[in-house]
Design a protein around this motif. Sequence first.
Motif, PDB file in Angstrom:
ATOM      1  N   VAL A  93       0.974  -1.246   0.007  1.00 30.99           N
ATOM      2  CA  VAL A  93      -0.135   0.024  -0.016  1.00 30.99           C
ATOM      3  C   VAL A  93       0.742   1.192   0.034  1.00 30.99           C
ATOM      4  N   ALA A  94       1.888   1.289   0.915  1.00 25.42           N
ATOM      5  CA  ALA A  94       2.866   2.514   0.871  1.00 25.42           C
ATOM      6  C   ALA A  94       3.620   2.592  -0.398  1.00 25.42           C
ATOM      7  N   GLY A  95       3.766   1.614  -1.138  1.00 28.27           N
ATOM      8  CA  GLY A  95       4.670   1.890  -2.468  1.00 28.27           C
ATOM      9  C   GLY A  95       3.537   2.345  -3.456  1.00 28.27           C
ATOM     10  N   ALA A  96       2.515   1.736  -3.412  1.00 26.08           N
ATOM     11  CA  ALA A  96       1.444   1.986  -4.398  1.00 26.08           C
ATOM     12  C   ALA A  96       1.010   3.583  -4.352  1.00 26.08           C
ATOM     13  N   GLY A  97       0.534   4.053  -2.889  1.00 25.90           N
ATOM     14  CA  GLY A  97       0.330   5.335  -2.614  1.00 25.90           C
ATOM     15  C   GLY A  97       1.490   6.125  -3.072  1.00 25.90           C
ATOM     16  N   LEU A  98       2.699   6.088  -2.637  1.00 28.76           N
ATOM     17  CA  LEU A  98       3.863   6.718  -3.013  1.00 28.76           C
ATOM     18  C   LEU A  98       4.052   7.207  -4.380  1.00 28.76           C
ATOM     19  N   SER A  99       3.930   5.928  -5.271  1.00 28.28           N
ATOM     20  CA  SER A  99       4.015   5.853  -6.659  1.00 28.28           C
ATOM     21  C   SER A  99       3.078   6.919  -7.477  1.00 28.28           C
ATOM     22  N   ILE A 100       1.684   6.643  -6.945  1.00 26.06           N
ATOM     23  CA  ILE A 100       0.518   7.294  -7.777  1.00 26.06           C
ATOM     24  C   ILE A 100       0.779   8.853  -7.300  1.00 26.06           C
ATOM     25  N   ALA A 101       1.207   9.206  -6.112  1.00 24.76           N
ATOM     26  CA  ALA A 101       1.294  10.469  -5.771  1.00 24.76           C
ATOM     27  C   ALA A 101       2.264  11.140  -6.553  1.00 24.76           C
ATOM     28  N   GLY A 102       3.505  10.299  -6.744  1.00 22.71           N
ATOM     29  CA  GLY A 102       4.468  11.007  -7.512  1.00 22.71           C
ATOM     30  C   GLY A 102       4.194  11.139  -8.888  1.00 22.71           C
ATOM     31  N   SER A 103       3.475  10.170  -9.517  1.00 19.81           N
ATOM     32  CA  SER A 103       3.005  10.157 -10.962  1.00 19.81           C
ATOM     33  C   SER A 103       1.810  11.582 -10.962  1.00 19.81           C
ATOM     34  N   VAL A 104       1.175  11.827  -9.985  1.00 21.73           N
ATOM     35  CA  VAL A 104       0.225  12.947 -10.085  1.00 21.73           C
ATOM     36  C   VAL A 104       1.063  14.188 -10.005  1.00 21.73           C
ATOM     37  N   LEU A 105       1.814  14.227  -9.172  1.00 19.67           N
ATOM     38  CA  LEU A 105       2.555  15.650  -8.945  1.00 19.67           C
ATOM     39  C   LEU A 105       3.395  15.978 -10.108  1.00 19.67           C
ATOM     40  N   GLN A 106       4.202  14.877 -10.797  1.00 19.04           N
ATOM     41  CA  GLN A 106       4.859  15.122 -11.933  1.00 19.04           C
ATOM     42  C   GLN A 106       3.957  15.783 -13.143  1.00 19.04           C
ATOM     43  N   THR A 107       2.775  15.223 -13.037  1.00 21.90           N
ATOM     44  CA  THR A 107       1.847  15.647 -14.304  1.00 21.90           C
ATOM     45  C   THR A 107       1.122  17.025 -13.866  1.00 21.90           C
ATOM     46  N   VAL A 108       0.689  17.209 -12.654  1.00 22.25           N
ATOM     47  CA  VAL A 108       0.050  18.451 -12.583  1.00 22.25           C
ATOM     48  C   VAL A 108       1.165  19.675 -12.533  1.00 22.25           C
ATOM     49  N   THR A 109       2.260  19.665 -12.113  1.00 24.04           N
ATOM     50  CA  THR A 109       3.139  20.444 -12.161  1.00 24.04           C
ATOM     51  C   THR A 109       4.189  20.495 -13.475  1.00 24.04           C
ATOM     52  N   ARG A 110       4.111  19.539 -14.269  1.00 23.39           N
ATOM     53  CA  ARG A 110       4.796  19.243 -15.455  1.00 23.39           C
ATOM     54  C   ARG A 110       6.367  19.257 -15.194  1.00 23.39           C
ATOM     55  N   ILE A 314       9.407   5.288  -9.504  1.00 28.61           N
ATOM     56  CA  ILE A 314       8.513   4.301 -10.189  1.00 28.61           C
ATOM     57  C   ILE A 314       7.782   5.212 -11.251  1.00 28.61           C
ATOM     58  N   PRO A 315       7.244   6.157 -11.152  1.00 24.67           N
ATOM     59  CA  PRO A 315       6.493   6.671 -12.510  1.00 24.67           C
ATOM     60  C   PRO A 315       7.437   6.840 -13.701  1.00 24.67           C
ATOM     61  N   HIS A 316       8.707   7.252 -13.532  1.00 24.48           N
ATOM     62  CA  HIS A 316       9.600   7.048 -14.615  1.00 24.48           C
ATOM     63  C   HIS A 316       9.880   5.793 -14.979  1.00 24.48           C
ATOM     64  N   THR A 317       9.979   4.597 -14.416  1.00 23.74           N
ATOM     65  CA  THR A 317      10.190   3.266 -14.691  1.00 23.74           C
ATOM     66  C   THR A 317       8.882   3.044 -15.587  1.00 23.74           C
ATOM     67  N   VAL A 318       7.775   3.377 -15.037  1.00 18.78           N
ATOM     68  CA  VAL A 318       6.461   2.980 -15.830  1.00 18.78           C
ATOM     69  C   VAL A 318       6.382   3.479 -17.096  1.00 18.78           C
ATOM     70  N   ARG A 319       7.019   4.849 -17.195  1.00 21.88           N
ATOM     71  CA  ARG A 319       7.124   5.356 -18.545  1.00 21.88           C
ATOM     72  C   ARG A 319       8.250   4.675 -19.619  1.00 21.88           C
ATOM     73  N   LEU A 320       9.211   4.067 -19.191  1.00 20.54           N
ATOM     74  CA  LEU A 320      10.109   3.346 -19.661  1.00 20.54           C
ATOM     75  C   LEU A 320       9.452   2.150 -20.396  1.00 20.54           C
ATOM     76  N   LEU A 334       3.274  -1.579  -9.626  1.00 22.89           N
ATOM     77  CA  LEU A 334       4.700  -1.831  -9.947  1.00 22.89           C
ATOM     78  C   LEU A 334       5.380  -1.042  -8.455  1.00 22.89           C
ATOM     79  N   GLY A 335       4.792   0.148  -8.106  1.00 20.48           N
ATOM     80  CA  GLY A 335       5.195   0.646  -6.687  1.00 20.48           C
ATOM     81  C   GLY A 335       5.184  -0.106  -5.546  1.00 20.48           C
ATOM     82  N   GLY A 336       3.858  -0.820  -5.591  1.00 24.98           N
ATOM     83  CA  GLY A 336       3.800  -1.711  -4.268  1.00 24.98           C
ATOM     84  C   GLY A 336       4.680  -2.959  -4.359  1.00 24.98           C
ATOM     85  N   LEU A 337       4.944  -3.460  -5.802  1.00 30.34           N
ATOM     86  CA  LEU A 337       5.885  -4.737  -5.559  1.00 30.34           C
ATOM     87  C   LEU A 337       7.244  -4.306  -5.352  1.00 30.34           C
TER      88      LEU A 337
END
Length: 377
Positions: A93-110, A314-320, A334-337
């Motif tokens: 849960v911690a890995g999943a939460g931090l990963s989606i938070a990072g992904s959204v932050l990178q998107t909304v702040t570009r 994790i967001p950068h790894t997913v984009r790759l 992926l963040g949870g794993l």
Amino acid sequence: MSNPAQTRYYCVLVVIVVATLFTPFFAASFGAANISFTDVISVFKSLFSNNPAPEPADILGGITGADNTSPVSSLTQRIIFELRLPRILLAFVAGAGLSIAGSVLQTVTRNPLADPYLFGISSGASFGAVVVISLFSQTGVFAQLFDGALLVSSVGQQPWWSWSMLSLPVGAFIGATLSVLLVVALSGIGRTSQVERMLLSGVATSFLFGALTSLLLYFSSPQATASVLFWSLGSFAKASWAQLWLPTVTVGASLLIMLAFKRQIMALQAGDESAHTLGVNVAKLRLSMLLLCSLITAMLVASCGGIGFVGLMIPHTVRLLFSGRQPMILTAVLGGLFMVWIDVIARCLLGNQELPVGIITASLGSVFFLFILRHRR
């Protein structure tokens, strides 16, 4: 003839699904106690076999009696269900939460370097949690005033709805919200340079709350300081079933909200002006997503301490792996794993002691951060 990119996508997807299915069983076999993979399989088989199924209270509160039909001992069952399984689920849960938070932050702040840790949200949440621990715990400054009732050392002795269970997440969320509001105030809602200023504001805010946390610990009792030190480095050692529900519900609900606003979030990638032409209220959406990410970070900081750079890597790894796609659910999985196996490494890397998870993620994340800077130069 099949598209190579599509074939690669489905191959990676199959690998992730298989890893998700087998990771809990393999991860439960690592630890101080010598429990083999076959023992873990036997325990789960006995749980889902034709034998009388245990009551939910037995699983959530701990298996108290021996299962005569199981080839493994009652002690092994207790270790798996009371210690390792809650720890694995909390790490996921911690890995999943931090990963989606990072992904959204990178998107909304570009900004590809945006992350709850670098953005100052983790520092604010840690400050709020340390305020609760240092001032209102059994060893805190106001322990006598409040009878030490706000925090207890043993989570399992308290019901899930008690204030002693909720005080740490509430304090962390207040600190994270203050951090977000300070970043927004410094960057400016209506300024065209808001996106460029946000990360710098986040770094400054992170240093500010880090200094306040250190100052608070300096004047705290030695017992409170010692209890905060290991927790602040990140650890899942105190995971329990009673503690698991709050971060799970928070991350799950936040993921659903992000999925509901995914079109608007993706529109911000094209720029604020383009998003405005599509009918997106940019300032409101950006602030809402920042507050939602602060809520996720606060719950996770309160549950397992400060764990940095997961939302960056994790967001950068997913984009790759999935070029041209923004799979929010796969980012969470992926963040949870990743976090589950980082926790396994933390348990097994040193003999007879546990390495804080935050040290490992910071070591990997700093190298990853430098790699991104070099790649973007």
